[in-house]
Design a protein around this motif. Sequence first.
Motif, PDB file in Angstrom:
ATOM      1  N   ARG A 198       0.794  -1.354   0.119  1.00 50.18           N
ATOM      2  CA  ARG A 198      -0.032   0.099  -0.192  1.00 50.18           C
ATOM      3  C   ARG A 198       0.885   1.253  -0.170  1.00 50.18           C
ATOM      4  N   VAL A 199       1.608   1.340  -1.165  1.00 50.42           N
ATOM      5  CA  VAL A 199       2.483   2.530  -1.044  1.00 50.42           C
ATOM      6  C   VAL A 199       2.999   2.707  -2.704  1.00 50.42           C
ATOM      7  N   ARG A 200       3.139   4.132  -2.879  1.00 57.00           N
ATOM      8  CA  ARG A 200       3.406   4.629  -4.226  1.00 57.00           C
ATOM      9  C   ARG A 200       4.729   5.264  -4.201  1.00 57.00           C
ATOM     10  N   VAL A 201       5.595   5.098  -5.217  1.00 57.50           N
ATOM     11  CA  VAL A 201       7.013   5.661  -5.194  1.00 57.50           C
ATOM     12  C   VAL A 201       7.298   6.411  -6.271  1.00 57.50           C
ATOM     13  N   THR A 202       8.005   7.279  -6.309  1.00 60.79           N
ATOM     14  CA  THR A 202       8.688   7.964  -7.258  1.00 60.79           C
ATOM     15  C   THR A 202      10.106   8.104  -7.404  1.00 60.79           C
ATOM     16  N   SER A 203      11.047   8.633  -8.587  1.00 53.66           N
ATOM     17  CA  SER A 203      12.395   8.838  -8.664  1.00 53.66           C
ATOM     18  C   SER A 203      12.916  10.036  -8.947  1.00 53.66           C
ATOM     19  N   VAL A 204      13.989  10.365  -8.472  1.00 55.15           N
ATOM     20  CA  VAL A 204      14.656  11.693  -8.933  1.00 55.15           C
ATOM     21  C   VAL A 204      16.160  11.239  -9.334  1.00 55.15           C
ATOM     22  N   LEU A 205      16.613  11.596 -10.650  1.00 59.89           N
ATOM     23  CA  LEU A 205      17.771  11.167 -10.951  1.00 59.89           C
ATOM     24  C   LEU A 205      18.890  12.235 -10.681  1.00 59.89           C
ATOM     25  N   THR A 206      19.904  12.163 -10.443  1.00 61.95           N
ATOM     26  CA  THR A 206      20.787  13.245 -10.125  1.00 61.95           C
ATOM     27  C   THR A 206      22.195  12.821 -10.436  1.00 61.95           C
ATOM     28  N   THR A 207      23.021  13.668 -10.825  1.00 63.45           N
ATOM     29  CA  THR A 207      24.391  13.471 -11.057  1.00 63.45           C
ATOM     30  C   THR A 207      25.406  13.940  -9.508  1.00 63.45           C
ATOM     31  N   ALA A 208      24.394  14.064  -8.682  1.00 65.68           N
ATOM     32  CA  ALA A 208      25.189  14.261  -7.358  1.00 65.68           C
ATOM     33  C   ALA A 208      25.680  12.881  -6.755  1.00 65.68           C
ATOM     34  N   PRO A 209      26.795  12.838  -6.249  1.00 63.11           N
ATOM     35  CA  PRO A 209      27.165  11.407  -5.909  1.00 63.11           C
ATOM     36  C   PRO A 209      26.834  11.072  -4.365  1.00 63.11           C
ATOM     37  N   LEU A 210      25.315  10.806  -4.324  1.00 63.93           N
ATOM     38  CA  LEU A 210      24.880  10.455  -2.940  1.00 63.93           C
ATOM     39  C   LEU A 210      25.342   9.159  -2.505  1.00 63.93           C
ATOM     40  N   THR A 211      25.028   8.976  -1.281  1.00 63.27           N
ATOM     41  CA  THR A 211      25.459   7.789  -0.565  1.00 63.27           C
ATOM     42  C   THR A 211      24.445   6.797  -0.816  1.00 63.27           C
ATOM     43  N   PRO A 212      24.531   5.544  -1.430  1.00 62.08           N
ATOM     44  CA  PRO A 212      23.325   4.556  -1.397  1.00 62.08           C
ATOM     45  C   PRO A 212      22.955   3.924  -0.205  1.00 62.08           C
ATOM     46  N   ASP A 213      21.652   3.304   0.029  1.00 60.60           N
ATOM     47  CA  ASP A 213      21.329   2.818   0.912  1.00 60.60           C
ATOM     48  C   ASP A 213      21.403   1.276   0.829  1.00 60.60           C
ATOM     49  N   THR A 214      21.609   0.376   1.767  1.00 57.57           N
ATOM     50  CA  THR A 214      21.697  -1.045   1.711  1.00 57.57           C
ATOM     51  C   THR A 214      20.154  -1.513   1.429  1.00 57.57           C
ATOM     52  N   GLU A 215      20.267  -2.649   0.376  1.00 55.65           N
ATOM     53  CA  GLU A 215      19.069  -3.075   0.213  1.00 55.65           C
ATOM     54  C   GLU A 215      18.365  -4.080   1.141  1.00 55.65           C
ATOM     55  N   VAL A 216      17.021  -4.128   1.312  1.00 55.46           N
ATOM     56  CA  VAL A 216      16.482  -5.083   2.387  1.00 55.46           C
ATOM     57  C   VAL A 216      16.784  -6.610   1.841  1.00 55.46           C
ATOM     58  N   ALA A 217      17.130  -7.086   2.899  1.00 53.20           N
ATOM     59  CA  ALA A 217      17.909  -8.803   2.541  1.00 53.20           C
ATOM     60  C   ALA A 217      16.674  -9.797   2.431  1.00 53.20           C
ATOM     61  N   ALA A 218      15.765  -9.846   3.589  1.00 52.67           N
ATOM     62  CA  ALA A 218      14.650 -11.034   3.691  1.00 52.67           C
ATOM     63  C   ALA A 218      13.532 -10.583   2.720  1.00 52.67           C
ATOM     64  N   GLU A 219      13.105 -11.689   2.088  1.00 52.46           N
ATOM     65  CA  GLU A 219      11.840 -11.600   1.140  1.00 52.46           C
ATOM     66  C   GLU A 219      10.618 -11.528   2.251  1.00 52.46           C
ATOM     67  N   LEU A 220       9.939 -10.702   1.553  1.00 52.12           N
ATOM     68  CA  LEU A 220       8.667 -10.013   2.509  1.00 52.12           C
ATOM     69  C   LEU A 220       7.448 -11.161   2.403  1.00 52.12           C
ATOM     70  N   CYS A 221       7.378 -11.766   1.176  1.00 49.60           N
ATOM     71  CA  CYS A 221       6.059 -12.659   1.261  1.00 49.60           C
ATOM     72  C   CYS A 221       6.315 -13.845   2.130  1.00 49.60           C
ATOM     73  N   PRO A 222       5.295 -14.195   2.885  1.00 51.62           N
ATOM     74  CA  PRO A 222       5.394 -15.255   3.522  1.00 51.62           C
ATOM     75  C   PRO A 222       5.247 -16.534   2.706  1.00 51.62           C
ATOM     76  N   GLU A 223       5.924 -17.531   2.949  1.00 50.67           N
ATOM     77  CA  GLU A 223       6.204 -18.740   1.928  1.00 50.67           C
ATOM     78  C   GLU A 223       5.203 -19.394   1.296  1.00 50.67           C
TER      79      GLU A 223
END
Length: 259
Positions: A146-171
């Motif tokens: 229940r979320v909507r997202v958007t993106s901004v591209l930039t030439t600024a050298p921003l620090t990336p975040d770490t990806e979520v490791a665990a799957e979120l769908c129950p098996e």
Amino acid sequence: MSDLTRQIKELAMELGADLVGIASAKVLNSRAPQGHRPEDNLPGTQAVVCLGLRMLNSIFLSPNPRVARTSYTYLHKRLNDMGWAVATFLEEAGFAAVPITSDVPIDMMVKRGLWGDLSHRHAAVAAGLGKIGRSQLLLTPQFGARVRVTSVLTTAPLTPDTEVAAELCPERCRLCIDACPAGALTLEGLDKVACVKVMHRYNLYGLLRQMGRILDADSKEEKKKLAFDRTLAEVYMSLRAGDPPSCIECVRVCPVASR
Ligand code: SF4
Ligand code: SF4
């Protein structure tokens, strides 16, 4: 985290974002098909700022389908405003920055269903906001699908975040697959064309199909009946409302972080 990265995140929160993360453009350039990479939209992109807004859980309590549908256009508008403000801040800091629209326009001639210039879902995954679920939607730990997202591209050298490791769908969960009225979802993935035929049945696809029916009708009476049935009225309303999807069953049934 660099100072500029921290400033961007603080700005996003001040603008009202519920989620913000930074993706490495290098990672997305290596994952996305040609024509849909950050590099194809802004040469020299270093980072992608991903912004997210949660949907109101209450819209899923309403028996009125228009309540849920119009919330999409409202969120897209807010996301586009936030993206524009973040890009303006980055430009004033001396970098190039372009917001990619959270919804449309897109290139309608791409033949594989609806493809945006950049996949916001995949950018959000690379920015550590969540994982792709069996529904092929972005699932976030905080708000599920229940979320909507958007993106901004930039030439600024921003620090990336770490990806979520665990799957979120129950098996064992298959709720989205069972609920899809188009049969578009399977364990193998999403048939985008089948989804679009249902999700956009009152948008351009619906308009063209109804026009075809009218042209093919045998009599003047039959043509008139088709012109005034519900379809064209719904198409008109969809266009006036900003083209919201006609189906969000996979979002509705997903149990991840829903209340
Ligand atoms: S939006 Fe509707 S048709 Fe498309 S995958 Fe989800 S449930 Fe199926
Ligand atoms: S409904 Fe279940 S299987 Fe589908 S995306 Fe949500 S958690 Fe995953």
